[in-house]
Scaffold this motif. Structure first.
Motif, short mmCIF file in Angstrom:
data_model
loop_
_atom_site.label_atom_id
_atom_site.label_comp_id
_atom_site.label_asym_id
_atom_site.label_seq_id
_atom_site.Cartn_x
_atom_site.Cartn_y
_atom_site.Cartn_z
N VAL A 342 -1.57 -22.62 28.53
CA VAL A 342 -0.40 -21.95 27.95
C VAL A 342 0.68 -21.82 29.01
O VAL A 342 0.41 -21.48 30.16
N GLN A 343 1.90 -22.13 28.60
CA GLN A 343 3.05 -22.01 29.49
C GLN A 343 4.18 -21.29 28.75
O GLN A 343 4.19 -21.23 27.52
N TYR A 344 5.09 -20.74 29.56
CA TYR A 344 6.25 -20.10 28.95
C TYR A 344 7.04 -21.13 28.13
O TYR A 344 7.29 -22.24 28.59
N GLY A 345 7.42 -20.74 26.94
CA GLY A 345 8.21 -21.61 26.08
C GLY A 345 7.38 -22.42 25.10
O GLY A 345 7.96 -23.14 24.28
N ASN A 346 6.03 -22.36 25.19
CA ASN A 346 5.21 -23.07 24.21
C ASN A 346 5.54 -22.60 22.79
O ASN A 346 5.71 -21.40 22.55
N ARG A 347 5.63 -23.54 21.87
CA ARG A 347 5.94 -23.20 20.48
C ARG A 347 4.68 -22.71 19.78
O ARG A 347 3.57 -23.18 20.03
N VAL A 348 4.89 -21.73 18.90
CA VAL A 348 3.80 -21.12 18.17
C VAL A 348 4.19 -21.07 16.69
O VAL A 348 5.32 -20.68 16.35
N ARG A 349 3.27 -21.50 15.84
CA ARG A 349 3.45 -21.39 14.39
C ARG A 349 2.76 -20.12 13.92
O ARG A 349 1.60 -19.86 14.29
N ILE A 350 3.45 -19.35 13.10
CA ILE A 350 2.95 -18.04 12.72
C ILE A 350 3.02 -17.89 11.20
O ILE A 350 4.02 -18.24 10.58
N ARG A 351 1.94 -17.35 10.64
CA ARG A 351 1.92 -16.98 9.23
C ARG A 351 1.70 -15.48 9.15
O ARG A 351 0.73 -14.95 9.71
N PHE A 352 2.61 -14.80 8.49
CA PHE A 352 2.54 -13.34 8.39
C PHE A 352 1.82 -12.94 7.11
O PHE A 352 1.95 -13.59 6.07
N ASP A 353 1.09 -11.83 7.19
CA ASP A 353 0.44 -11.28 6.01
C ASP A 353 1.51 -10.84 5.00
O ASP A 353 2.47 -10.16 5.37
N GLY A 354 1.31 -11.27 3.75
CA GLY A 354 2.28 -10.92 2.71
C GLY A 354 3.31 -11.99 2.47
O GLY A 354 4.11 -11.87 1.55
N ALA A 366 4.29 -30.19 8.27
CA ALA A 366 3.95 -30.22 6.85
C ALA A 366 3.63 -28.84 6.30
O ALA A 366 3.35 -28.70 5.12
N SER A 367 3.64 -27.80 7.16
CA SER A 367 3.32 -26.45 6.72
C SER A 367 4.56 -25.81 6.11
O SER A 367 5.68 -26.02 6.55
N THR A 368 4.32 -24.99 5.10
CA THR A 368 5.41 -24.28 4.45
C THR A 368 5.13 -22.80 4.53
O THR A 368 3.97 -22.37 4.55
N GLY A 369 6.19 -22.00 4.54
CA GLY A 369 6.01 -20.56 4.66
C GLY A 369 5.52 -20.12 6.02
O GLY A 369 4.99 -19.03 6.16
N VAL A 370 5.69 -20.99 7.01
CA VAL A 370 5.25 -20.71 8.37
C VAL A 370 6.48 -20.62 9.25
O VAL A 370 7.41 -21.42 9.13
N PHE A 371 6.47 -19.65 10.16
CA PHE A 371 7.61 -19.41 11.03
C PHE A 371 7.26 -19.79 12.47
O PHE A 371 6.08 -19.93 12.83
N THR A 372 8.30 -19.99 13.24
CA THR A 372 8.13 -20.53 14.60
C THR A 372 8.51 -19.47 15.63
O THR A 372 9.44 -18.69 15.43
N GLY A 373 7.78 -19.47 16.73
CA GLY A 373 8.07 -18.57 17.84
C GLY A 373 7.85 -19.28 19.17
O GLY A 373 7.43 -20.44 19.22
N GLN A 374 8.16 -18.57 20.24
CA GLN A 374 7.99 -19.09 21.59
C GLN A 374 7.24 -18.06 22.43
O GLN A 374 7.45 -16.86 22.29
N VAL A 375 6.40 -18.56 23.33
CA VAL A 375 5.66 -17.68 24.24
C VAL A 375 6.63 -17.15 25.29
O VAL A 375 7.27 -17.92 26.00
#
Length: 458
Positions: A342-354, A366-375
């Motif tokens: 893991v390094q700073y700036g790695n992209r992360v795909r996140i799915r939130f409850d609800g 190809a994922s839908t309803g998924v949001f992107t973040g960074q470390v």
């Protein structure tokens, strides 16, 4: 049936009476099955060369990066009795709004005029300081007067000593003159005595000379005593000079001692004034703490103390406020073996409850309803649960996270690593190798420039 035994039954049955044998005798059926299997193998082999994004899965929850944006418990600085509530759960409060009013629980603070009476003590002590200042000024004036009197007395005595010295010198001269006259009279008496013996002088002349000798001798004795008295007076003046100087020094020492005592009393009173002023400030500040106010804007989420008249101690939680403005982040935990990847700036795909989503971890596009973040934060010390903690902030180059996200919402995160063929990922998973086991070492990217500078833990 398979004709692998010496005792065959093919002669005793009719194969056409059984559908299974009829299907086995149908050559076209077997051709279709082989094509299907072959096609499946071709598709499977082709699929093994498709790109697959390596990822690290983890569950977490929504939090904030800034400590002041997280839910905050409101405590009372002093112990007291809960008198009145000004808010209810769910209310939106602004910074400085009154939340709760409490009364003091300690008997030494019951007096409603405590601040006023303490201020009166401060004023009285300040007047005492002024009195001490006047006393110090008076003692200094007295010391100055004593010093001036000493100088005048010394000058007076020194003048007397000068006069006494002059008199001693004059008496010394007079004594020498008297002695000379005595010697002359004695010489004249001796010569008159010789002439009298020869009959040249009369007895009267001789007696006159003897009388003259006695007179000059008496004058010499008187002058000698006068000189002695004058020397004694000079000595007395010297003694008086020393005693006068000593007496005035005693007076000056006494005045200086009184001056130091007055200064010490003044300083002690100033210290008492400072202490009383500190008490006045503390009492005033304590009275302001009876009204517990909101340290920042937010929503009242939970009241821990209920009712009226309940006693609370200092540092006890009374209610909880959730800030209305915050910078969201997701807190996730990864295994120690994944931390070096893991390094700073790695992209992360996140799915939130609800928020419904279709997640394909290997194909994030190809994922839908998924949001992107960074470390943005990587802990360098292991947590109590045996994992390492990461903080993920929204990716500024991707779509924003949902506006209605609340702190504490659960999430499923996929930390995206390198893209490799599927066959490599299958082989890696079967052998239990970590991601990028055989990849060449790459230069780590520079940390992201965010609003607040990142502080790495050494």
């Amino acid at each position: 049936m398979l004709n692998i035994s010496n005792n065959s039954i093919s002669k005793h049955i009719k194969r056409k009476d059984f559908k299974a044998f009829a299907a086995l005798d149908n050559i076209n059926y077997f051709k279709f099955s082989r094509k299907t299997v072959t096609l499946l193998f071709i598709l499977l082999g082709t699929g093994l060369f498709l790109p697959w994004t390596q990822n690290i899965r983890s569950e977490g929850y929504v939090t904030t990066r800034s400590p002041e944006h997280r839910p905050q418990s409101i405590q009372s600085v002093i112990s007291g009795r809960l008198e009145q509530w000004y808010v209810q759960e769910g209310d939106l409060v602004s910074k400085g709004d009154t939340l709760v009013f409490i009364s003091d629980a300690k008997s030494e603070y019951f007096d409603p005029l405590l601040v006023q009476r303490t201020q009166e003590q401060v004023d009285a002590k300040r007047q005492s300081i002024q009195s001490y200042e006047d006393k110090v000024s008076a003692i200094r004036s007295q010391s100055q007067a004593i010093s001036q009197g000493l100088q005048l007395k010394l000058r007076q005595l020194q003048n007397k000593i000068i006069q006494a010295n002059n008199k001693v010198q004059m008496d010394s001269i007079d004594l020498v003159a008297a002695k000379t006259q005595w010697e002359i009279a004695e010489n004249q008496r001796e010569r008159t005595q010789q002439l009298y013996d020869k009959g040249l002088k009369s007895l009267t002349d001789l007696q006159e000379k003897k009388l003259k000798v006695q007179e000059t001798q008496a004058k010499y004795t008187v002058q000698e005593n006068k000189l002695t008295n004058q020397k004694n007076e000079l000595l007395n003046l010297d003694i008086e000079l020393s005693s006068t100087e000593q007496a005035y020094q005693d007076k000056l020492s006494k005045a200086r001692s009184e001056l130091q005592s007055a200064l010490s009393s003044k300083l002690s009173t100033q210290a008492e004034v400072s202490k009383l002023e500190n008490q006045v400030s503390n009492y005033t500040q304590r009275q302001s703490l009876y009204y517990i106010t909101a340290p920042q804007s937010g929503f009242v989420s939970k009241t821990i103390k209920q009712g009226l008249g309940e006693m609370i101690k200092e540092g006890t939680d009374i209610l909880t406020i959730v800030p209305d403005e915050h910078e969201l982040a997701v807190e996730i935990y990864i295994k120690p073996q994944d931390l070096p990847l893991v390094q700073y700036g790695n992209r992360v795909r996140i799915r939130f409850d609800g928020w419904p989503a279709i997640v394909i971890s290997g194909w994030p596009e190809a994922s839908t309803g998924v949001f992107t973040g960074q470390v943005v934060t990587i802990d360098r010390s292991i947590s109590a649960n045996g994992y390492y903690r990461l903080l993920v902030s929204p990716d500024p180059n991707d779509r924003s996270w949902p506006d209605k996200l609340s702190i504490g919402t659960g999430s499923q995160s996929f930390l995206l690593l390198n893209t490799v063929p599927i066959w490599y990922e299958v082989w890696r998973q079967l052998n239990g190798f970590p991601a990028d086991y055989y990849t060449e070492e790459k230069e780590s990217p520079k940390p992201l420039k965010l609003k607040a500078p990142l502080k790495s833990v050494k």
